[in-house]
Write an enzyme that holds these catalytic residues in place. Structure first.
Site, PDB file in Angstrom:
ATOM      1  CD1 TRP A  27       0.246   0.396   3.384  1.00 26.74           C
ATOM      2  CD2 TRP A  27      -0.266  -1.738   3.002  1.00 26.74           C
ATOM      3  NE1 TRP A  27       0.709  -0.342   4.433  1.00 26.74           N
ATOM      4  CE2 TRP A  27       0.406  -1.668   4.236  1.00 26.74           C
ATOM      5  CE3 TRP A  27      -0.683  -3.009   2.540  1.00 26.74           C
ATOM      6  CZ2 TRP A  27       0.674  -2.783   5.026  1.00 26.74           C
ATOM      7  CZ3 TRP A  27      -0.416  -4.120   3.317  1.00 26.74           C
ATOM      8  CH2 TRP A  27       0.243  -4.016   4.544  1.00 26.74           C
ATOM      9  CD  GLU A  40      -3.248   3.262   7.715  1.00 30.87           C
ATOM     10  OE1 GLU A  40      -3.366   2.831   8.872  1.00 30.87           O
ATOM     11  OE2 GLU A  40      -2.139   3.513   7.198  1.00 30.87           O
ATOM     12  CB  THR A  46      -4.806  -7.694  11.067  1.00 32.52           C
ATOM     13  OG1 THR A  46      -6.201  -7.712  11.385  1.00 32.52           O
ATOM     14  CG2 THR A  46      -4.410  -9.057  10.567  1.00 32.52           C
ATOM     15  CG  LEU A  83      -8.124  -9.919   7.283  1.00 31.77           C
ATOM     16  CD1 LEU A  83      -8.473  -8.663   6.495  1.00 31.77           C
ATOM     17  CD2 LEU A  83      -6.775  -9.728   7.959  1.00 31.77           C
ATOM     18  CE1 TYR A 123      -2.107   5.403  13.502  1.00 35.93           C
ATOM     19  CE2 TYR A 123      -3.372   4.241  11.827  1.00 35.93           C
ATOM     20  CZ  TYR A 123      -2.157   4.556  12.399  1.00 35.93           C
ATOM     21  OH  TYR A 123      -0.996   4.063  11.855  1.00 35.93           O
ATOM     22  CG  ASP A 141      -0.282   4.168  16.339  1.00 32.84           C
ATOM     23  OD1 ASP A 141       0.672   4.915  16.686  1.00 32.84           O
ATOM     24  OD2 ASP A 141      -0.139   3.247  15.532  1.00 32.84           O
ATOM     25  CB  CYS A 202      18.611   4.518  22.119  1.00 32.07           C
ATOM     26  SG  CYS A 202      17.080   4.419  23.059  1.00 32.07           S
TER      27      CYS A 202
HETATM   28 FE1  SF4 Z   1      13.044   5.947  20.976  1.00 27.73          FE
HETATM   29 FE2  SF4 Z   1      15.576   5.672  21.789  1.00 27.73          FE
HETATM   30 FE3  SF4 Z   1      15.012   6.862  19.468  1.00 27.73          FE
HETATM   31 FE4  SF4 Z   1      14.454   8.058  21.750  1.00 27.73          FE
HETATM   32  S1  SF4 Z   1      16.497   7.512  20.994  1.00 27.73           S
HETATM   33  S2  SF4 Z   1      13.124   7.931  19.961  1.00 27.73           S
HETATM   34  S3  SF4 Z   1      13.861   6.325  23.024  1.00 27.73           S
HETATM   35  S4  SF4 Z   1      14.650   4.698  20.005  1.00 27.73           S
END
Ligand code: SF4
Length: 349
Positions: A27, A40, A46, A83, A123, A141, A202
Site C-alpha cells: 500500500w 489502514e 491485524t 481477518l 487515526y 496510536d 536507541c
Molecule cells: Fe526511541 Fe531511543 Fe530513538 Fe528516543 S532515541 S526515539 S527512546 S529509540
C-alpha cells in the site's frame, strides 16, 4: 545535540531514515485514498504480514469505491474471511455507499469529512488525509504515543484520553512544514522497528540526538501506560530493586498478604513518583531503568495490576541496614514465603 524545539532537524532525520529504511509494503506504492483506506482498516487489529495477501486480493476483486459499494455483502465478507473483526468490512461498505451518495464516489480530501465516514476514527482519518492528500495531520496510536513520550521525556499516562488529545496537538506541530506522508509513515516504522515498547534500539535511532529520554537515560521506563478502568482494580508500580546480585523484598506486616514477602509497590502514577515515594519512606535513592510488563493478579474482591519495573538501589550496601532495607540473594529468595502475586513478579527477574 539538537533540542526538540528544533523540529526541522527531527523531521529531516526521520524522513531521511524512512526513505532508506522504511518498510516496502504494497500500500506504499499508491496514493489512491481508497487503497490506503483499505490497508489502514485491515491493519487496525491485524499484523502487517497477515494483511498483505488480504489487501492484494481485496483490491483485485473490489478495486474502487464503486465496486465496494455495489458488491454483494457475501463477496466482501469472503474477502475478509480469516481477518476477524468483521464489523470492519461491514462499516467499509457503508462508508463506500456514503461516499457514493454524498461525494459522487470521490473520496473526500478533508480530514473532517473523512472522519464522518462510517468506521473511520481519528487515526485512520489522519493516515488517509496525510498519506493520500498530504495534509498535516499526525497519526496518534500506541507507537506514536510511545515515541512522543520518549522524545519529550514526559511522564503523562498515555492510557488517558487527555494525554492522547495533548499528544495529538504535539504531533500536529511536529508534522508542520514537511512531507506529511513520509513523516507519519516514518513514525509508524520507527515505532515498529526501533523505538519499540521494550528495549528500544536507541543506538541506531535516527532521532536520538533530539530525544530527551535518550539523553536522560529514561527510555526504558517510558511511556507510562497504566490503564485504570474500575474501582475494584488497583494499579501499582512494582519494582524489582537490586543491589549487586541481591534483591529487596519486604515482609508485609499487615493487610491481605500479612507475613508474606513481596517486592515494593506503590499506587503511584509514574516511575518518578515511585522513586520519590521510596525516598520519602526509606531515605534511600532508587532508580527505575527498565519496564518489564503488567502482571494482573485476581483476588476474590479486587484485581491488582502490577506494572513491573526493574531498578537499582543507588546507596552503598553498608548504608542499607540502618534504613531497614533487607536484601536477599537468589538462594535466600528461594526460601522466603512469597505471595503468589509477587511470585509472578519474581519470575520476571
Ligand atoms: Fe526511541 Fe531511543 Fe530513538 Fe528516543 S532515541 S526515539 S527512546 S529509540
Amino acid at each position: 545535540m539538537c533540542e526538540l524545539k528544533n523540529i526541522k532537524t527531527f523531521q529531516k532525520n526521520l524522513i531521511q531514515w524512512y526513505e532508506t529504511n522504511g518498510r516496502d509494503l504494497p500500500w506504499r506504492h499508491t496514493k489512491d485514498p481508497y487503497a490506503i483506506w483499505v490497508s489502514e482498516i485491515m491493519l487496525q487489529q491485524t499484523q502487517v504480514d497477515t494483511v498483505k495477501p488480504y489487501y492484494l486480493r481485496f483490491l483485485e476483486t473490489l478495486p474502487d469505491i464503486q465496486s465496494l459499494a455495489n458488491a454483494d455483502e457475501d463477496v466482501a465478507f469472503k474477502l475478509w474471511e480469516g481477518l476477524g473483526y468483521y464489523r470492519r468490512v461491514r462499516h467499509m461498505q457503508e462508508a463506500a455507499r456514503q461516499i457514493m451518495e454524498k461525494y459522487d464516489g470521490i473520496f473526500p480530501e478533508k480530514y473532517d469529512d473523512i472522519l464522518t465516514l462510517k468506521g473511520i476514527g481519528n487515526y485512520t482519518a489522519s493516515a488517509v488525509s496525510s498519506i493520500a492528500f498530504g495534509q498535516e495531520k499526525g497519526v496518534i496510536d500506541g507507537n506514536t504515543l510511545r515515541i512522543l513520550s520518549r522524545i519529550y521525556n514526559r511522564q503523562d499516562n498515555i492510557a488517558l484520553e487527555k494525554t492522547k488529545k495533548a499528544y495529538q496537538i504535539l504531533m500536529d506541530q511536529l508534522i508542520q512544514g514537511c512531507d506529511p506522508s513520509k513523516f507519519n509513515q516514518g513514525m509508524m516504522d520507527l515505532g515498529a522497528g526501533v523505538c519499540t515498547p521494550r528495549k528500544p534500539d536507541c543506538e541506531h535511532c535516527p532521532v536520538k540526538d533530539c530525544c530527551e529520554a535518550f539523553a536522560s537515560g529514561t527510555a526504558g521506563i517510558l511511556p507510562v501506560n497504566i490503564k485504570n478502568t474500575s474501582k475494584a482494580d488497583i494499579y501499582y508500580i512494582t519494582a524489582i530493586l537490586k543491589k549487586d546480585n541481591k534483591y529487596l523484598l519486604i515482609k508485609n506486616k499487615e493487610g491481605l498478604l500479612q507475613n508474606l514477602y513481596g517486592f515494593v509497590q506503590y499506587e503511584v502514577e509514574s516511575p518518578v513518583s515511585f522513586e520519590e515515594t521510596f525516598y520519602d519512606n526509606y531515605g534511600i535513592s532508587v532508580r527505575l531503568y527498565e519496564y518489564c510488563k503488567e502482571i494482573k493478579h485476581v483476588f476474590s474482591h479486587r484485581i491488582w495490576h502490577m506494572n513491573v519495573y526493574i531498578g537499582e538501589i543507588m546507596n552503598p550496601e553498608s548504608e542499607l541496614k540502618d534504613h531497614d532495607i533487607p536484601l536477599y540473594s537468589e538462594d535466600e529468595l528461594a526460601e522466603l514465603p512469597i505471595s503468589t502475586a509477587h511470585r509472578k513478579v519474581y519470575d520476571l527477574r
